[in-house]
Design an enzyme around this catalytic site. Structure first.
Site, PDB file in Angstrom:
ATOM      1  N   GLN A  50       0.814  -1.223   0.000  1.00 49.97           N
ATOM      2  CA  GLN A  50       0.000   0.000   0.000  1.00 49.97           C
ATOM      3  C   GLN A  50       0.847   1.274   0.000  1.00 49.97           C
ATOM      4  O   GLN A  50       0.326   2.369  -0.189  1.00 49.97           O
ATOM      5  CB  GLN A  50      -0.945   0.015   1.213  1.00 49.97           C
ATOM      6  CG  GLN A  50      -2.000  -1.071   1.148  1.00 49.97           C
ATOM      7  CD  GLN A  50      -2.923  -1.006   2.339  1.00 49.97           C
ATOM      8  OE1 GLN A  50      -2.603  -1.513   3.406  1.00 49.97           O
ATOM      9  NE2 GLN A  50      -4.072  -0.372   2.182  1.00 49.97           N
ATOM     10  N   HIS A 140      -7.401  -9.548   6.033  1.00 47.77           N
ATOM     11  CA  HIS A 140      -7.441  -8.397   5.122  1.00 47.77           C
ATOM     12  C   HIS A 140      -6.010  -7.953   4.759  1.00 47.77           C
ATOM     13  O   HIS A 140      -5.686  -7.781   3.584  1.00 47.77           O
ATOM     14  CB  HIS A 140      -8.210  -7.249   5.787  1.00 47.77           C
ATOM     15  CG  HIS A 140      -8.276  -5.998   4.961  1.00 47.77           C
ATOM     16  ND1 HIS A 140      -9.442  -5.499   4.445  1.00 47.77           N
ATOM     17  CD2 HIS A 140      -7.304  -5.143   4.551  1.00 47.77           C
ATOM     18  CE1 HIS A 140      -9.186  -4.407   3.752  1.00 47.77           C
ATOM     19  NE2 HIS A 140      -7.889  -4.158   3.805  1.00 47.77           N
ATOM     20  N   HIS A 144      -3.387  -8.323   1.160  1.00 52.86           N
ATOM     21  CA  HIS A 144      -2.573  -7.310   0.479  1.00 52.86           C
ATOM     22  C   HIS A 144      -1.221  -7.872   0.023  1.00 52.86           C
ATOM     23  O   HIS A 144      -0.743  -7.523  -1.049  1.00 52.86           O
ATOM     24  CB  HIS A 144      -2.331  -6.102   1.385  1.00 52.86           C
ATOM     25  CG  HIS A 144      -3.462  -5.109   1.399  1.00 52.86           C
ATOM     26  ND1 HIS A 144      -3.941  -4.503   0.262  1.00 52.86           N
ATOM     27  CD2 HIS A 144      -4.207  -4.616   2.426  1.00 52.86           C
ATOM     28  CE1 HIS A 144      -4.930  -3.674   0.589  1.00 52.86           C
ATOM     29  NE2 HIS A 144      -5.123  -3.737   1.896  1.00 52.86           N
TER      30      HIS A 144
HETATM   31 ZN    ZN Z   1      -6.589  -2.750   2.913  1.00 58.70          ZN
END
Ligand code: ZN
Length: 183
Positions: A50, A140, A144
């Site tokens: 991210q 979750h 990623h």
């Molecule tokens: Zn996320």
């Protein structure tokens, strides 16, 4: 340092991330920066992809939600080279959001308990079981580093209905409090 957060449409979010070793350069500073970036964006988890790094590293701090989910009290941890090795058969539907999908909250069905092997910031190894919301947060974040996003679990119809929202996110056309990186 606060990193911009890569949002939906960025190819790095779709890569299966690579393991790292203790000699990974600047790891301590990176972990600290990931926490700062996550807090600034008011998230409870952040994975390295991210912020544009395809490595198997994520951080969590679930304490802001501890009032509703007691299992998140003191749930502040670094997960390196994580591997989920067991998931139970009981599924639960609950609303999820993601810093890479700003302003999108959808009900996602996930197993209620998992077993995960990982290393911490000092490369000590663990093999632990988690349940409840902690298990959801870990699944979750784990997604990623496997190149997955929570929208992958939605029905084709639901995804079609969200198409224009997703296009806006890809273009960075969202009103949010944190800095993002778009195409
Ligand atoms: Zn996320």
């Amino acid at each position: 340092m606060i990193y911009p957060i890569f949002v939906y449409g960025q190819p790095v979010l779709r890569k299966v991330a690579s393991n790292i070793t203790p000699d990974y350069k600047g790891l301590d500073a990176l972990i600290e920066d990931m926490y700062q970036t996550m807090y600034k964006a008011e998230g409870i988890g952040l994975a390295a992809p991210q912020i544009g790094l395809p490595i198997r590293l994520f951080v969590v701090d679930g304490s802001p939600l501890a009032e509703d989910h007691p299992e998140l009290e003191n749930f502040k941890k670094v997960f390196i080279n994580a591997k989920i090795i067991e998931r139970n058969d009981t599924l639960e539907l609950e609303s999820e959001g993601c810093l890479s999908l700003p302003k999108l909250n959808e009900e996602v069905s996930r197993p209620t308990a998992i077993r995960i092997q990982y290393q911490d910031e000092n490369f000590n190894s663990y093999d632990e079981k988690y349940e409840g919301f902690a298990a959801r947060v870990l699944q979750h974040e784990y997604d990623h580093i496997e190149g997955k996003l929570f929208i992958d679990y939605l029905s084709p119809l639901r995804r079609r209905l969200l198409k224009s929202k997703l296009t806006s996110i890809t273009k960075g056309d969202v009103d949010i409090i944190y800095r993002i990186k778009t195409i």
